[in-house]
Scaffold this active site. Structure first.
Site, PDB file in Angstrom:
ATOM      1  N   ASN A   1      -8.039  -0.967  -1.265  1.00  0.00           N
ATOM      2  CA  ASN A   1      -7.139  -2.061  -0.845  1.00  0.00           C
ATOM      3  C   ASN A   1      -6.329  -1.749   0.420  1.00  0.00           C
ATOM      4  OD1 ASN A   1      -5.569  -0.241  -2.302  1.00  0.00           O
ATOM      5  ND2 ASN A   1      -4.268  -1.828  -3.156  1.00  0.00           N
TER       6      ASN A   1
ATOM      7  N   GLU B   1      -1.252   8.252  -7.894  1.00  0.00           N
ATOM      8  CA  GLU B   1      -0.559   7.008  -7.522  1.00  0.00           C
ATOM      9  C   GLU B   1      -1.367   5.879  -8.133  1.00  0.00           C
ATOM     10  OE1 GLU B   1       2.270   6.909  -5.964  1.00  0.00           O
ATOM     11  OE2 GLU B   1       2.305   9.030  -5.468  1.00  0.00           O
TER      12      GLU B   1
ATOM     13  N   CYS C   1      -1.098  -2.596  -5.030  1.00  0.00           N
ATOM     14  CA  CYS C   1      -0.483  -1.973  -6.201  1.00  0.00           C
ATOM     15  C   CYS C   1       0.949  -2.455  -6.353  1.00  0.00           C
ATOM     16  CB  CYS C   1      -0.531  -0.460  -6.059  1.00  0.00           C
ATOM     17  SG  CYS C   1       0.078   0.099  -4.485  1.00  0.00           S
TER      18      CYS C   1
ATOM     19  N   GLU D   1      -2.438  -5.062 -15.431  1.00  0.00           N
ATOM     20  CA  GLU D   1      -2.610  -5.274 -13.991  1.00  0.00           C
ATOM     21  C   GLU D   1      -3.877  -6.118 -13.752  1.00  0.00           C
ATOM     22  OE1 GLU D   1      -3.761  -1.935 -11.522  1.00  0.00           O
ATOM     23  OE2 GLU D   1      -2.181  -2.466 -10.095  1.00  0.00           O
TER      24      GLU D   1
ATOM     25  N   GLU E   1       4.316   9.850  -2.463  1.00  0.00           N
ATOM     26  CA  GLU E   1       3.689   9.998  -1.149  1.00  0.00           C
ATOM     27  C   GLU E   1       4.680   9.547  -0.077  1.00  0.00           C
ATOM     28  OE1 GLU E   1      -0.283   8.119  -1.562  1.00  0.00           O
ATOM     29  OE2 GLU E   1      -0.891  10.200  -1.876  1.00  0.00           O
TER      30      GLU E   1
HETATM   31  P1  NAP Z   1     -10.421   2.968  -9.328  1.00  0.00           P
HETATM   32  O1  NAP Z   1     -11.547   2.277  -9.972  1.00  0.00           O
HETATM   33  O2  NAP Z   1      -9.633   3.928 -10.131  1.00  0.00           O
HETATM   34  O3  NAP Z   1     -11.037   3.671  -8.017  1.00  0.00           O
HETATM   35  C1  NAP Z   1     -10.256   4.385  -7.107  1.00  0.00           C
HETATM   36  C2  NAP Z   1     -11.082   5.508  -6.504  1.00  0.00           C
HETATM   37  O4  NAP Z   1     -11.478   6.384  -7.544  1.00  0.00           O
HETATM   38  C3  NAP Z   1     -12.379   5.035  -5.845  1.00  0.00           C
HETATM   39  O5  NAP Z   1     -12.659   5.873  -4.748  1.00  0.00           O
HETATM   40  C4  NAP Z   1     -13.396   5.237  -6.951  1.00  0.00           C
HETATM   41  O6  NAP Z   1     -14.730   5.367  -6.473  1.00  0.00           O
HETATM   42  C5  NAP Z   1     -12.893   6.525  -7.548  1.00  0.00           C
HETATM   43  N1  NAP Z   1     -13.315   6.782  -8.923  1.00  0.00           N
HETATM   44  C6  NAP Z   1     -13.680   5.899  -9.880  1.00  0.00           C
HETATM   45  N2  NAP Z   1     -13.988   6.554 -11.019  1.00  0.00           N
HETATM   46  C7  NAP Z   1     -13.803   7.877 -10.793  1.00  0.00           C
HETATM   47  C8  NAP Z   1     -13.962   9.061 -11.577  1.00  0.00           C
HETATM   48  N3  NAP Z   1     -14.365   9.025 -12.830  1.00  0.00           N
HETATM   49  N4  NAP Z   1     -13.690  10.241 -11.001  1.00  0.00           N
HETATM   50  C9  NAP Z   1     -13.257  10.324  -9.729  1.00  0.00           C
HETATM   51  N5  NAP Z   1     -13.114   9.235  -8.936  1.00  0.00           N
HETATM   52  C10 NAP Z   1     -13.363   8.030  -9.458  1.00  0.00           C
HETATM   53  O7  NAP Z   1      -9.380   1.944  -8.745  1.00  0.00           O
HETATM   54  P2  NAP Z   1      -9.695   0.613  -7.895  1.00  0.00           P
HETATM   55  O8  NAP Z   1      -9.889  -0.488  -8.859  1.00  0.00           O
HETATM   56  O9  NAP Z   1     -10.701   0.854  -6.873  1.00  0.00           O
HETATM   57  O10 NAP Z   1      -8.317   0.454  -7.110  1.00  0.00           O
HETATM   58  C11 NAP Z   1      -7.332  -0.385  -7.539  1.00  0.00           C
HETATM   59  C12 NAP Z   1      -6.272   0.374  -8.318  1.00  0.00           C
HETATM   60  O11 NAP Z   1      -5.591   1.255  -7.440  1.00  0.00           O
HETATM   61  C13 NAP Z   1      -5.217  -0.530  -8.890  1.00  0.00           C
HETATM   62  O12 NAP Z   1      -4.877  -0.106 -10.176  1.00  0.00           O
HETATM   63  C14 NAP Z   1      -4.056  -0.332  -7.942  1.00  0.00           C
HETATM   64  O13 NAP Z   1      -2.788  -0.635  -8.484  1.00  0.00           O
HETATM   65  C15 NAP Z   1      -4.194   1.100  -7.611  1.00  0.00           C
HETATM   66  N6  NAP Z   1      -3.483   1.429  -6.372  1.00  0.00           N
HETATM   67  C16 NAP Z   1      -2.356   2.190  -6.459  1.00  0.00           C
HETATM   68  C17 NAP Z   1      -1.625   2.487  -5.321  1.00  0.00           C
HETATM   69  C18 NAP Z   1      -0.390   3.344  -5.408  1.00  0.00           C
HETATM   70  O14 NAP Z   1      -0.019   3.923  -4.386  1.00  0.00           O
HETATM   71  N7  NAP Z   1       0.277   3.463  -6.545  1.00  0.00           N
HETATM   72  C19 NAP Z   1      -2.052   1.996  -4.086  1.00  0.00           C
HETATM   73  C20 NAP Z   1      -3.195   1.210  -4.039  1.00  0.00           C
HETATM   74  C21 NAP Z   1      -3.919   0.945  -5.194  1.00  0.00           C
HETATM   75  P3  NAP Z   1     -15.645   4.074  -6.259  1.00  0.00           P
HETATM   76  O15 NAP Z   1     -15.032   3.262  -5.207  1.00  0.00           O
HETATM   77  O16 NAP Z   1     -16.946   4.650  -5.870  1.00  0.00           O
HETATM   78  O17 NAP Z   1     -15.671   3.369  -7.594  1.00  0.00           O
END
Ligand code: NAP
Length: 492
Positions: A151, A249, A283, A382, A461
């Site tokens: 994102n 995060e 997020c 979420e 961060e």
């Molecule tokens: P996600 O599914 O957890 O994926 C995030 C990253 O982790 C991607 O690079 C993903 O790879 C990788 N990943 C997935 N499964 C993994 C595993 N088992 N082991 C290691 N890496 C793995 O999250 P998302 O849906 O893409 O992102 C949205 C989430 O991020 C939301 O919950 C949002 O709130 C959160 N977010 C938090 C912040 C903050 O600073 N707090 C900022 C932005 C977003 P792939 O892309 O290849 O699946």
């Protein structure tokens, strides 16, 4: 023919060991922007080896010299801001003003981290013994694994990479599979700025294999992860097996409280931007609107008018307010939550459907649910889409109780004209960030960013906290008395 991208390991483009590729799809047009090679476990191994060599060279370079590489990178980012922003809108869909902001955030953190090259402050302190000096030094951790979401395709990697570099670490970086191009551009820019080979390596491919290999790698010392709570929990458990430092995060379910003494027009603009900016895929997006009952009807009626006026479409066009969501799975997840909201008894006031702005991509209407109870799933989980849940309350105390009634604690906001309400909210809301008379989004890079409860594990961060994320503290004692002095014994 789209371009096929290789992995970047040890300063070279390398063919992956798997022979597999994946596509990078524009979520607005469904056009394939690029093909990318999928890394295998062997490639992660090679990246770690390269990073270990890179680390030896990089960590010996004085921090102010390392910072010079970052300064050059910041200037290149500035020069290429527009080009990167356009590419980002194509790759992940958000509108051009927002992708420009994303690149600007990367520029800001790069300049900020470069400044840290001449600080990296430790402490000097007194000793309990005579002729003895005590101080602390910050040391790099070693090879750090970074896993990022889609994102904020350049801002979030930069939030991690720049502080880690200036403090002398080497990196194995796996970006989200939905936004690999921006990650590759960032790595190219750092190389052009003079980063030695091996210091920053990029491995592409699914989290479930490539991300997992990074998390489980015994020679990676720390993981910096931004993504979902579910993945974060798994990483923390898995990281414990090899005693990694894991900084997380994670998600949010961010509330905005609007009191009856608020500037309504200001609050309306804030809610609109917080809830529907980035198509709700932040997020820090506003996903719960906690409204004082005295202003409920007026606020909702005016919000409805403004939300209906939002234009959905291609983020490259100046008239567009809301771009697509990132992919089909995300679109389907939002649809499921809308069904859940209806089944739970909330009133679907607006939206709730996919929409077709003349493009084949993943578009969803801005959606508002009213009559939401704090315990409903749409108020607890979420959704990560343009869906706002409105909850009515009758006092500040109730508003704060509702705000805190979730497993997350990232961002929060209160709109009020009353300073007492504002300070009570600052004190009582369980969140890493609280805004007063501003929406839940809009963090600045010199302040700590992160959250409490299910949003993270205590790290932050950005700001000076980012330096802590990527350094070990060493305590140093220098005894210049010329004799054996025993702490706790000779000082009596
Ligand atoms: P996600 O599914 O957890 O994926 C995030 C990253 O982790 C991607 O690079 C993903 O790879 C990788 N990943 C997935 N499964 C993994 C595993 N088992 N082991 C290691 N890496 C793995 O999250 P998302 O849906 O893409 O992102 C949205 C989430 O991020 C939301 O919950 C949002 O709130 C959160 N977010 C938090 C912040 C903050 O600073 N707090 C900022 C932005 C977003 P792939 O892309 O290849 O699946």
């Amino acid at each position: 023919m789209v371009h096929e991208y290789k992995l970047f390991i040890g300063g070279e483009l390398r063919d992956s060991s798997t022979g597999e590729v994946f596509d990078d799809i524009n979520p607005a047009s469904l056009e394939n922007l690029a093909t990318l090679q999928v890394a295998g476990i062997e490639d992660v191994d090679r990246a770690v080896e390269a990073a270990e060599i890179g680390f030896r060279i990089w960590s010996e370079i004085p921090a102010p010299r390392r910072a010079e590489v970052l300064l050059r990178a910041a200037r290149i980012l500035q020069e290429r801001k527009e080009e990167l922003a356009v590419l980002m809108t194509k790759e992940m869909g958000k509108i051009l003003p927002e992708t420009r902001g994303d690149v600007q955030e990367a520029i800001d953190i790069t300049f900020y981290a470069a400044g840290e090259g001449r600080r990296m402050l430790g402490e000097t302190t007194t000793s309990e013994l005579k002729e003895k000096l005590c101080m602390t030094l910050l040391r790099p951790i070693g090879v750090v694994g970074m896993i990022t979401p889609w994102n904020f395709p350049i801002a979030i990697p930069s939030w991690k990479i720049m502080p880690a570099l200036v403090t002398g670490n080497a990196i194995v970086f796996k970006p989200a599979s939905d936004t690999p191009l921006l990650a590759i551009k960032l790595v190219e820019i750092l190389m052009e700025a003079g980063l030695p080979p091996g210091v920053l390596n990029i491995v592409l491919g699914p989290g479930g294999t490539v991300g997992k290999a990074i998390v489980q790698h015994p020679r990676i010392k720390a993981i910096s992860f931004t993504g979902s709570l579910e993945t974060g929990k798994w990483i923390m458990e898995e990281g414990a097996k090899t005693m990694k430092r894991v900084s997380l995060e994670l998600g949010g379910k961010n509330p905005v409280i609007i009191m009856d003494d608020a500037d309504i027009e200001l609050a309306l603009e804030g809610v609109l931007w917080g809830a529907f900016g980035t198509t709700g895929q932040r997020c820090t997006a506003t996903s719960r609107l906690i409204l004082h009952e005295k202003i409920k009807n007026e606020f909702i009626n005016r919000l409805l008018v403004k939300t209906k006026a939002l234009r959905i479409g291609n983020g490259l066009l100046p008239e567009t307010d809301i771009g697509p969501v990132i992919n089909k799975a995300q679109l389907e997840k939002i649809e499921r939550y809308v069904r859940t909201g209806k089944e739970e008894g909330a009133t679907l006031l607006l939206g709730g459907n996919t929409t077709d702005p003349g493009l084949p991509g993943y578009f969803f209407e801005p959606t508002i649910f009213t009559d939401v109870r704090p315990d409903m799933r749409i108020a607890q989980e979420e959704i990560f889409g343009p869906v706002l849940s409105v909850i009515t309350v009758s006092s500040l105390e109730e508003a704060i109780e509702v705000a805190n009634n979730t497993k997350y604690g990232l961002s929060s906001a209160i709109y009020t004209g009353n300073i007492i309400n504002a300070f009570k909210a600052i004190e009582k809301i369980e969140a890493g960030i609280t805004y007063v008379n501003a929406p839940t989004i809009g963090a600045e890079v010199h302040l700590p960013f992160g959250g409490v409860k299910g949003t993270g594990n205590g790290f932050r961060e950005a700001g000076t906290e980012a330096i802590k994320e990527f350094t070990e503290v060493k305590a140093v004692y220098i005894d210049y008395s010329g004799k054996l002095q025993k702490a706790q014994i000779d000082s009596e």
